[in-house]
Design a protein around this motif. Structure first.
Motif, mmCIF file in Angstrom:
data_model
loop_
_atom_site.group_PDB
_atom_site.id
_atom_site.type_symbol
_atom_site.label_atom_id
_atom_site.label_comp_id
_atom_site.label_asym_id
_atom_site.label_seq_id
_atom_site.Cartn_x
_atom_site.Cartn_y
_atom_site.Cartn_z
ATOM 1 N N LEU A 6 0.734 -1.370 0.043
ATOM 2 C CA LEU A 6 0.132 0.124 0.168
ATOM 3 C C LEU A 6 0.864 1.514 0.060
ATOM 4 O O LEU A 6 0.419 2.196 -0.643
ATOM 5 C CB LEU A 6 -0.939 0.004 1.217
ATOM 6 C CG LEU A 6 -2.145 -0.979 1.455
ATOM 7 C CD1 LEU A 6 -2.678 -0.938 2.717
ATOM 8 C CD2 LEU A 6 -3.053 -0.513 0.075
ATOM 9 N N ILE A 7 2.123 1.346 0.866
ATOM 10 C CA ILE A 7 2.795 2.352 0.671
ATOM 11 C C ILE A 7 3.584 2.643 -0.288
ATOM 12 O O ILE A 7 3.669 3.794 -1.022
ATOM 13 C CB ILE A 7 3.837 2.231 2.086
ATOM 14 C CG1 ILE A 7 3.332 2.216 3.507
ATOM 15 C CG2 ILE A 7 4.933 3.273 1.609
ATOM 16 C CD1 ILE A 7 4.042 1.789 4.553
ATOM 17 N N ASP A 8 4.159 1.473 -0.893
ATOM 18 C CA ASP A 8 4.914 1.582 -2.191
ATOM 19 C C ASP A 8 4.030 2.065 -3.393
ATOM 20 O O ASP A 8 4.573 2.736 -4.489
ATOM 21 C CB ASP A 8 5.322 0.278 -2.606
ATOM 22 C CG ASP A 8 6.591 -0.162 -1.514
ATOM 23 O OD1 ASP A 8 7.012 0.760 -0.895
ATOM 24 O OD2 ASP A 8 6.893 -1.314 -1.670
ATOM 25 N N THR A 9 2.781 1.755 -3.323
ATOM 26 C CA THR A 9 1.903 2.345 -4.537
ATOM 27 C C THR A 9 1.258 3.585 -4.222
ATOM 28 O O THR A 9 0.236 4.075 -5.384
ATOM 29 C CB THR A 9 0.938 1.149 -4.801
ATOM 30 O OG1 THR A 9 0.220 0.875 -3.611
ATOM 31 C CG2 THR A 9 1.593 -0.361 -5.251
ATOM 32 N N GLY A 10 1.347 4.116 -3.200
ATOM 33 C CA GLY A 10 0.722 5.405 -2.808
ATOM 34 C C GLY A 10 -0.753 5.179 -2.439
ATOM 35 O O GLY A 10 -1.471 6.129 -2.490
ATOM 36 N N LYS A 14 -2.274 6.421 1.993
ATOM 37 C CA LYS A 14 -3.075 7.348 2.485
ATOM 38 C C LYS A 14 -4.337 7.460 2.092
ATOM 39 O O LYS A 14 -5.227 8.091 2.651
ATOM 40 C CB LYS A 14 -2.135 8.632 2.225
ATOM 41 C CG LYS A 14 -0.859 8.829 2.919
ATOM 42 C CD LYS A 14 -0.204 10.082 2.447
ATOM 43 C CE LYS A 14 1.263 10.510 3.457
ATOM 44 N NZ LYS A 14 1.835 11.651 2.794
ATOM 45 N N GLU A 15 -4.906 6.915 1.070
ATOM 46 C CA GLU A 15 -6.235 6.726 0.483
ATOM 47 C C GLU A 15 -7.022 5.683 1.611
ATOM 48 O O GLU A 15 -8.300 5.765 1.283
ATOM 49 C CB GLU A 15 -6.330 6.276 -0.836
ATOM 50 C CG GLU A 15 -5.729 7.344 -1.811
ATOM 51 C CD GLU A 15 -5.572 6.866 -3.215
ATOM 52 O OE1 GLU A 15 -6.534 5.932 -3.574
ATOM 53 O OE2 GLU A 15 -4.883 7.169 -3.877
ATOM 54 N N VAL A 16 -6.267 4.762 2.231
ATOM 55 C CA VAL A 16 -7.328 3.967 3.228
ATOM 56 C C VAL A 16 -7.060 4.476 4.726
ATOM 57 O O VAL A 16 -5.972 4.896 5.110
ATOM 58 C CB VAL A 16 -6.406 2.663 3.048
ATOM 59 C CG1 VAL A 16 -6.798 1.363 4.026
ATOM 60 C CG2 VAL A 16 -6.678 1.981 1.513
ATOM 61 N N GLY A 22 -14.174 5.715 12.343
ATOM 62 C CA GLY A 22 -14.134 4.337 12.931
ATOM 63 C C GLY A 22 -15.335 3.959 13.037
ATOM 64 O O GLY A 22 -15.593 2.682 13.618
ATOM 65 N N MET A 23 -16.416 4.797 13.351
ATOM 66 C CA MET A 23 -17.576 4.467 13.749
ATOM 67 C C MET A 23 -18.383 3.636 12.619
ATOM 68 O O MET A 23 -19.104 2.723 12.947
ATOM 69 C CB MET A 23 -18.462 5.545 14.316
ATOM 70 C CG MET A 23 -18.003 6.233 15.481
ATOM 71 S SD MET A 23 -17.460 5.065 16.849
ATOM 72 C CE MET A 23 -19.114 4.416 17.109
ATOM 73 N N THR A 24 -18.449 4.266 11.584
ATOM 74 C CA THR A 24 -18.732 3.493 10.234
ATOM 75 C C THR A 24 -17.613 3.313 9.321
ATOM 76 O O THR A 24 -16.589 4.206 9.552
ATOM 77 C CB THR A 24 -19.689 4.264 9.764
ATOM 78 O OG1 THR A 24 -19.533 5.449 9.165
ATOM 79 C CG2 THR A 24 -21.314 4.550 10.664
ATOM 80 N N ALA A 25 -17.771 2.341 8.396
ATOM 81 C CA ALA A 25 -16.754 2.349 7.492
ATOM 82 C C ALA A 25 -17.201 1.513 6.210
ATOM 83 O O ALA A 25 -17.879 0.370 6.346
ATOM 84 C CB ALA A 25 -15.487 1.501 7.995
ATOM 85 N N ASP A 26 -16.606 1.552 5.097
ATOM 86 C CA ASP A 26 -16.830 0.803 3.730
ATOM 87 C C ASP A 26 -15.649 0.493 3.484
ATOM 88 O O ASP A 26 -14.262 0.635 3.623
ATOM 89 C CB ASP A 26 -17.563 1.924 2.649
ATOM 90 C CG ASP A 26 -17.995 1.019 1.520
ATOM 91 O OD1 ASP A 26 -18.311 -0.047 1.690
ATOM 92 O OD2 ASP A 26 -18.395 1.578 0.586
ATOM 93 N N TRP A 27 -15.597 -0.795 2.711
ATOM 94 C CA TRP A 27 -14.574 -1.496 2.142
ATOM 95 C C TRP A 27 -14.017 -0.688 1.140
ATOM 96 O O TRP A 27 -14.582 -0.176 0.297
ATOM 97 C CB TRP A 27 -14.889 -2.832 1.962
ATOM 98 C CG TRP A 27 -15.923 -3.263 0.735
ATOM 99 C CD1 TRP A 27 -17.162 -3.206 0.643
ATOM 100 C CD2 TRP A 27 -15.389 -3.490 -0.602
ATOM 101 N NE1 TRP A 27 -17.851 -3.527 -0.159
ATOM 102 C CE2 TRP A 27 -16.778 -3.537 -1.177
ATOM 103 C CE3 TRP A 27 -14.455 -3.702 -1.465
ATOM 104 C CZ2 TRP A 27 -16.836 -3.769 -2.665
ATOM 105 C CZ3 TRP A 27 -14.298 -3.918 -2.744
ATOM 106 C CH2 TRP A 27 -15.492 -4.085 -3.243
ATOM 107 N N ALA A 28 -12.367 -0.795 1.033
ATOM 108 C CA ALA A 28 -11.672 0.017 -0.074
ATOM 109 C C ALA A 28 -11.772 -0.733 -1.246
ATOM 110 O O ALA A 28 -11.358 -2.060 -1.321
ATOM 111 C CB ALA A 28 -10.434 0.366 0.571
ATOM 112 N N LYS A 29 -12.192 -0.169 -2.213
ATOM 113 C CA LYS A 29 -12.099 -0.836 -3.668
ATOM 114 C C LYS A 29 -10.669 -0.472 -4.320
ATOM 115 O O LYS A 29 -10.488 0.207 -5.031
ATOM 116 C CB LYS A 29 -13.119 -0.274 -4.602
ATOM 117 C CG LYS A 29 -14.721 -0.610 -4.377
ATOM 118 C CD LYS A 29 -15.025 0.274 -3.163
ATOM 119 C CE LYS A 29 -16.645 -0.147 -3.124
ATOM 120 N NZ LYS A 29 -17.138 0.219 -1.762
ATOM 121 N N LEU A 30 -9.794 -1.501 -3.646
ATOM 122 C CA LEU A 30 -8.449 -1.568 -4.360
ATOM 123 C C LEU A 30 -8.249 -2.009 -5.468
ATOM 124 O O LEU A 30 -9.230 -3.070 -5.906
ATOM 125 C CB LEU A 30 -7.552 -2.279 -3.146
ATOM 126 C CG LEU A 30 -7.297 -1.770 -1.724
ATOM 127 C CD1 LEU A 30 -6.470 -2.703 -0.850
ATOM 128 C CD2 LEU A 30 -6.857 -0.324 -1.752
#
Length: 507
Positions: free
Chosen positions: A417-421, A424-426, A462-470
């Motif tokens: 995640l770090i190497d691809t930038g 910070k989006e997650v 952190g109270m609600t969250a959606d899965w990240a579309k990686l």
């Protein structure tokens, strides 16, 4: 004196969102159980009654006496809160023909009403209720309706009390923030001056008064919360703060060494303690998630007590507990979502007094305070990491070998995640070691090895969250790297569950 709005929580899934929206208006607020109105009423400017999963007509409905609140403070009832106001005033609340859930168009009857000032006629609001208010007393003035709900908003004559059947705190209510701002600013008269800078000033002053010349030991984890707590305490008491970073054997790969290095130049007094064997021994054979959390929490306290005795004259234990930890560990309706090791995992008796300078902040508020404190972005921007560490990401019993496997898989995922930038989006990401094995083929051999789940979510608090579309390509490469490089893993899956109904962590 700190101005505040009190939110009486009747158990709604949206209560925390009300608090978030009020705080976004630079106004401090606190959530308290529906029947626990604060005895210390200094600074209280208004009261919000939350929604609830209950019906006001249910024999077990949550009831509270508002006689000491109505007429003395401005009141806003939301959904169940509005129904409760009507029901307890002689109105009638009945089951709706069908559960009203989703968007509706709001039509106001009084464009000059203080609460609805600036709210557009026919704007969209969010409904979520099974009951509806069918009649109200003569003292209730109807101020808003929808096509399906006649009493969508009312004001009680002779007092600053309103009720709305919809949820202004939910994103889908287009002008909800305007309505809440009207209540906070124009009805309650709040100064709206609660900012990161004001929080730092008042918190440092509070810590100086509360702690005095006592010495404090802080449970430092290297994460955002404990880092900000440490800097706040350091501003207040300086060298009387001793930070202890414990290697409980459940940290990420190289975390112990990296965290100690990060704090070398921050002027903090940090001691590193290797306690891996102690935790592994206590956790051996334990599979139940709550029991694991309690064991880890108890282990931390025992280590801190032991180190405090070595240091002498330590009287306080500081922690980076934040508001979501407190809320999720608080039973409003008799059900606890989960205990957090720094909330529900503490033993009833311990030798140190507890101080939690961030206890009433959401995660994004902690980050804003950290930036105001000039803490470096590489520390402030770190993803949240659970207090019990990998202990709640290894499903089932914990062994050093399982920790090794998960550390390696997690490191590949996070570094990717770090190497691809993408890091910070997650909001938060990590790997989970599943208590199942699956068949695979590696080379010419049949394998029967572990499965790893990857989890990455988007959130603000952190109270609600959606899965990240990686990206698929990224997930494919990470999966391939884990299977090829981590001995003991032959399958990788991706978690696409949102919170709610799932939680961010698996345990």
């Amino acid at each position: 004196m700190q101005e505040k709005i009190i939110i009486l929580d009747f158990g709604s899934q949206y209560t925390q969102l009300i608090a978030r929206r009020v705080r976004e208006l630079n106004t401090y607020c606190e959530i308290v159980p529906f029947n626990k109105f604060p005895e210390d009423r200094d600074g209280i400017k208004g009261v919000i009654l939350s929604g609830s999963p209950f019906s006001v007509n249910d024999p077990n409905a949550l009831y509270t006496d508002l006689s000491g609140i109505r007429g003395k403070y401005p009141v806003l009832g939301v959904c169940y809160g509005a129904q409760f106001l009507a029901h307890t005033s002689g109105g009638k609340v009945e089951s709706a023909d069908s559960r009203e859930y989703g968007r509706a168009q709001l039509k106001w009857h009084d464009e000059d009403d203080t609460l609805f000032k600036g709210v557009r006629n026919n704007s969209t609001v969010w409904m979520s209720h099974g009951d509806t208010i069918t009649s109200v007393p003569d003292s209730f003035k109807l101020v808003a309706s929808t096509d399906e709900v006649r009493v969508a908003g009312f004001k009680i004559e002779g007092e600053k009390t309103w009720g709305v059947q919809f949820h202004p705190e939910v994103y889908h209510s287009e002008d909800g923030k305007i309505l809440l701002n009207n209540f906070v600013k124009d009805v309650c008269g709040c100064a709206q001056d609660w900012t990161p800078a004001s929080f730092i000033e008042s918190t440092v002053a509070m810590l100086k008064e509360k702690i005095g010349n006592d010495k404090v030991v802080l449970a430092l984890s290297g994460g955002v919360d404990s880092t900000v707590a440490a800097v706040l305490l350091n501003k207040a008491i300086g060298r009387n703060l001793v930070c202890i970073f414990v290697d409980n054997g459940l940290l990420r790969k190289n975390e112990f060494e990296n965290v100690l290095k990060n704090y070398e130049h921050m002027g903090l007094n940090v001691l590193g303690i290797d306690a891996k064997d102690k935790f592994y021994k206590a956790l051996a054979g334990v599979t139940e998630p709550e029991k694991k959390r309690k064991i880890i929490g108890k282990g931390f306290i025992e280590v801190f007590d032991e180190e405090a005795r070595k240091l002498k004259d330590i009287k306080w234990l500081a922690q980076g507990t934040i508001y979501p930890d407190v809320i999720e560990s608080l039973s409003i309706t008799g059900m606890v979502i989960k205990s957090h090791h720094n909330v529900g995992g503490l033993p009833q008796k311990m030798n140190l007094k507890l101080v939690e300078p961030l206890r009433l902040l959401f995660k994004d508020e902690v980050r804003r305070v950290g930036r105001e404190l000039k803490i470096t972005e590489d520390l402030i921007g770190r993803h949240p990491f659970p207090g019990p560490g990998l202990g709640v990401r290894i499903l089932g019993d914990i062994t050093p070998e399982k920790v090794r496997v998960l550390q390696e898989a997690d490191h590949i995922f996070i570094q990717g995640l770090i190497d691809t930038g993408l890091y910070k989006e997650v909001w938060q990401a990590g790997a989970i070691l599943l208590p199942v094995q699956s068949v695979g083929v590696m080379g010419d051999e049949r394998t029967y090895e572990n499965a790893v789940a990857l989890r990455a979510v988007l959130s603000t608090d952190g109270m609600t969250a959606d899965w990240a579309k990686l990206p698929y390509d990224f997930l494919g490469k990470v999966s391939n790297d884990i299977i090829n490089k981590v001995r003991g893993v032959n399958r990788v899956v991706y978690d696409i569950s949102s919170k709610p109904p799932a939680t961010i962590e698996w345990e």
